[in-house]
Scaffold this motif. Structure first.
Motif, mmCIF file in Angstrom:
data_model
loop_
_atom_site.group_PDB
_atom_site.id
_atom_site.type_symbol
_atom_site.label_atom_id
_atom_site.label_comp_id
_atom_site.label_asym_id
_atom_site.label_seq_id
_atom_site.Cartn_x
_atom_site.Cartn_y
_atom_site.Cartn_z
ATOM 1 N N THR A 7 88.650 53.110 84.886
ATOM 2 C CA THR A 7 87.548 52.421 84.400
ATOM 3 C C THR A 7 86.963 51.902 85.962
ATOM 4 O O THR A 7 87.461 51.431 86.620
ATOM 5 C CB THR A 7 87.729 51.218 83.382
ATOM 6 O OG1 THR A 7 88.709 50.368 84.068
ATOM 7 C CG2 THR A 7 88.227 51.634 82.354
ATOM 8 N N LEU A 8 85.524 51.862 85.842
ATOM 9 C CA LEU A 8 84.770 51.876 87.028
ATOM 10 C C LEU A 8 83.515 50.906 86.927
ATOM 11 O O LEU A 8 82.790 51.287 85.843
ATOM 12 C CB LEU A 8 84.592 53.032 87.818
ATOM 13 C CG LEU A 8 84.094 54.209 86.964
ATOM 14 C CD1 LEU A 8 82.518 54.526 87.330
ATOM 15 C CD2 LEU A 8 85.072 55.272 87.567
ATOM 16 N N ILE A 9 83.217 50.144 87.752
ATOM 17 C CA ILE A 9 81.768 49.473 87.645
ATOM 18 C C ILE A 9 81.307 48.955 89.100
ATOM 19 O O ILE A 9 82.227 48.714 90.235
ATOM 20 C CB ILE A 9 82.033 48.085 86.893
ATOM 21 C CG1 ILE A 9 80.555 47.480 86.564
ATOM 22 C CG2 ILE A 9 82.964 47.244 87.283
ATOM 23 C CD1 ILE A 9 80.389 46.617 85.502
ATOM 24 N N GLY A 10 80.211 49.104 89.346
ATOM 25 C CA GLY A 10 79.568 48.684 90.807
ATOM 26 C C GLY A 10 78.136 48.790 90.650
ATOM 27 O O GLY A 10 77.569 49.361 89.676
ATOM 28 N N LYS A 11 77.289 47.963 91.527
ATOM 29 C CA LYS A 11 75.831 48.054 91.757
ATOM 30 C C LYS A 11 75.559 49.492 91.815
ATOM 31 O O LYS A 11 76.162 50.286 92.712
ATOM 32 C CB LYS A 11 75.539 47.305 92.926
ATOM 33 C CG LYS A 11 75.688 45.877 92.373
ATOM 34 C CD LYS A 11 75.066 44.955 93.510
ATOM 35 C CE LYS A 11 75.309 43.418 93.076
ATOM 36 N NZ LYS A 11 74.429 42.618 93.676
ATOM 37 N N SER A 37 77.452 55.495 82.651
ATOM 38 C CA SER A 37 76.190 54.982 82.321
ATOM 39 C C SER A 37 75.513 53.908 83.231
ATOM 40 O O SER A 37 76.596 53.336 84.088
ATOM 41 C CB SER A 37 76.196 54.202 81.004
ATOM 42 O OG SER A 37 76.722 54.991 80.024
ATOM 43 N N HIS A 38 74.383 53.830 83.215
ATOM 44 C CA HIS A 38 73.415 52.833 84.096
ATOM 45 C C HIS A 38 73.117 51.811 83.118
ATOM 46 O O HIS A 38 72.560 51.938 82.098
ATOM 47 C CB HIS A 38 72.259 53.449 84.532
ATOM 48 C CG HIS A 38 71.465 52.389 85.469
ATOM 49 N ND1 HIS A 38 71.235 52.136 86.651
ATOM 50 C CD2 HIS A 38 70.459 51.549 84.900
ATOM 51 C CE1 HIS A 38 70.614 51.294 86.927
ATOM 52 N NE2 HIS A 38 69.961 50.872 85.843
ATOM 53 N N ALA A 44 78.596 51.933 85.276
ATOM 54 C CA ALA A 44 79.957 51.893 84.633
ATOM 55 C C ALA A 44 80.414 52.960 83.793
ATOM 56 O O ALA A 44 79.630 53.671 83.504
ATOM 57 C CB ALA A 44 79.612 50.504 83.644
ATOM 58 N N GLY A 45 81.740 53.233 83.703
ATOM 59 C CA GLY A 45 82.345 54.042 83.012
ATOM 60 C C GLY A 45 83.600 54.272 83.046
ATOM 61 O O GLY A 45 84.183 53.450 83.287
ATOM 62 N N ILE A 46 84.189 55.408 82.382
ATOM 63 C CA ILE A 46 85.464 55.586 82.210
ATOM 64 C C ILE A 46 85.633 57.028 82.440
ATOM 65 O O ILE A 46 84.621 57.846 82.175
ATOM 66 C CB ILE A 46 85.761 55.239 80.477
ATOM 67 C CG1 ILE A 46 87.397 55.302 80.439
ATOM 68 C CG2 ILE A 46 85.113 55.873 79.774
ATOM 69 C CD1 ILE A 46 88.097 54.364 79.332
ATOM 70 N N LEU A 47 86.833 57.542 83.017
ATOM 71 C CA LEU A 47 86.993 58.771 83.528
ATOM 72 C C LEU A 47 88.572 58.924 83.351
ATOM 73 O O LEU A 47 89.381 58.345 83.517
ATOM 74 C CB LEU A 47 86.506 58.740 85.022
ATOM 75 C CG LEU A 47 87.029 59.929 85.878
ATOM 76 C CD1 LEU A 47 86.305 61.203 85.301
ATOM 77 C CD2 LEU A 47 86.607 59.976 87.327
ATOM 78 N N GLN A 48 88.720 60.235 82.729
ATOM 79 C CA GLN A 48 90.157 60.780 82.703
ATOM 80 C C GLN A 48 90.277 62.035 83.733
ATOM 81 O O GLN A 48 89.584 63.059 83.998
ATOM 82 C CB GLN A 48 90.247 61.313 81.479
ATOM 83 C CG GLN A 48 91.650 62.135 81.132
ATOM 84 C CD GLN A 48 91.798 62.702 79.934
ATOM 85 O OE1 GLN A 48 91.016 62.576 79.021
ATOM 86 N NE2 GLN A 48 93.092 63.273 79.756
ATOM 87 N N ASP A 70 84.415 49.052 91.894
ATOM 88 C CA ASP A 70 85.847 48.418 91.128
ATOM 89 C C ASP A 70 86.343 49.455 90.327
ATOM 90 O O ASP A 70 85.880 49.443 89.270
ATOM 91 C CB ASP A 70 85.400 46.945 90.614
ATOM 92 C CG ASP A 70 86.596 46.018 90.189
ATOM 93 O OD1 ASP A 70 87.971 46.630 90.424
ATOM 94 O OD2 ASP A 70 86.483 45.351 89.508
ATOM 95 N N ILE A 71 87.676 49.983 90.863
ATOM 96 C CA ILE A 71 88.171 50.943 89.957
ATOM 97 C C ILE A 71 89.596 50.361 89.456
ATOM 98 O O ILE A 71 90.296 50.013 90.321
ATOM 99 C CB ILE A 71 88.377 52.002 90.711
ATOM 100 C CG1 ILE A 71 87.095 52.941 91.198
ATOM 101 C CG2 ILE A 71 89.163 53.326 89.840
ATOM 102 C CD1 ILE A 71 86.918 53.906 91.942
ATOM 103 N N LYS A 72 89.678 50.296 88.182
ATOM 104 C CA LYS A 72 91.005 50.373 87.662
ATOM 105 C C LYS A 72 91.660 51.547 87.131
ATOM 106 O O LYS A 72 91.212 52.128 86.578
ATOM 107 C CB LYS A 72 90.835 49.165 86.472
ATOM 108 C CG LYS A 72 90.280 47.914 86.510
ATOM 109 C CD LYS A 72 91.000 46.963 87.309
ATOM 110 C CE LYS A 72 90.551 45.558 87.346
ATOM 111 N NZ LYS A 72 90.397 44.915 88.780
ATOM 112 N N ILE A 73 93.071 51.761 87.347
ATOM 113 C CA ILE A 73 93.837 52.964 87.120
ATOM 114 C C ILE A 73 94.830 52.414 86.124
ATOM 115 O O ILE A 73 95.609 51.758 86.367
ATOM 116 C CB ILE A 73 94.171 53.539 88.580
ATOM 117 C CG1 ILE A 73 93.130 53.669 89.718
ATOM 118 C CG2 ILE A 73 95.183 54.774 88.233
ATOM 119 C CD1 ILE A 73 93.744 53.937 91.085
#
Length: 168
Positions: A7-11, A37-38, A44-48, A70-73
């Motif tokens: 999961t990720l988010i950043g400006k 998405s913007h 922001a997004g989610i990635l597999q 900011d990435i959560k794994i």
């Protein structure tokens, strides 16, 4: 092979997807699926990602060093072998506060599980109120009929229309 869910988010700024894709590729990862998405100035997004076990530590370290996000794994969980029917509900209605809560509550109470949900609000000048649009992909247990779920969703309000596509 190991499955990772990021999961990720950043400006938001140009080049974030390329930077992420480069890190994954340089560490022998395979970009399996994503939803990016913007939203309100943020990316922001989610990635597999799939990666061989021996490449996992280096990939994890490289992902943690991306300062723009900011990435959560999370480590993926082995999937459920009990195949259930997937249905895609396309839902349209007048927008109002609480509509997502109402829809998700009906879906949960009918015993289905949301596996993907996408929503948006669009202006509808001819209607006088904004329109709510959602696409919800759900797992439908064998004990529940799709018509039962459609009827329950449409019962939320007279202005809600539900179309269904069978996924598999």
């Amino acid at each position: 092979m190991k499955q990772l869910v990021l999961t990720l988010i950043g400006k938001d700024k140009a080049g974030l997807v390329e930077k992420l894709a480069t890190v994954v590729s340089e560490h022998n990862g395979n970009w399996m699926a994503s939803n990016l998405s913007h939203l309100a100035g943020y990316f922001a997004g989610i990635l597999q990602v799939e990666v061989a076990e021996q490449d996992l530590p280096a990939l994890t370290t490289a992902l943690e060093q991306i300062t723009d996000l900011d990435i959560k794994i999370q480590h993926g969980i082995v999937g459920n072998l009990n195949a259930q029917q997937h249905l895609k509900f396309v839902i349209t209605g007048n927008d109002r506060p609480g509509i997502v809560r109402e829809l998700s509550s009906v879906i949960k109470h009918k015993g289905t599980n949301i596996v993907h949900f996408e929503s948006s609000k669009q202006s509808a000048p001819n209607w006088g109120v904004p329109l709510f649009n959602a696409i919800a992909t759900v797992e439908l247990p064998a004990s529940v009929s799709r018509d039962e779920v459609i009827k329950a969703l449409e019962a939320i309000a007279t202005d809600i229309v539900v179309d269904v596509e069978t996924e598999h």
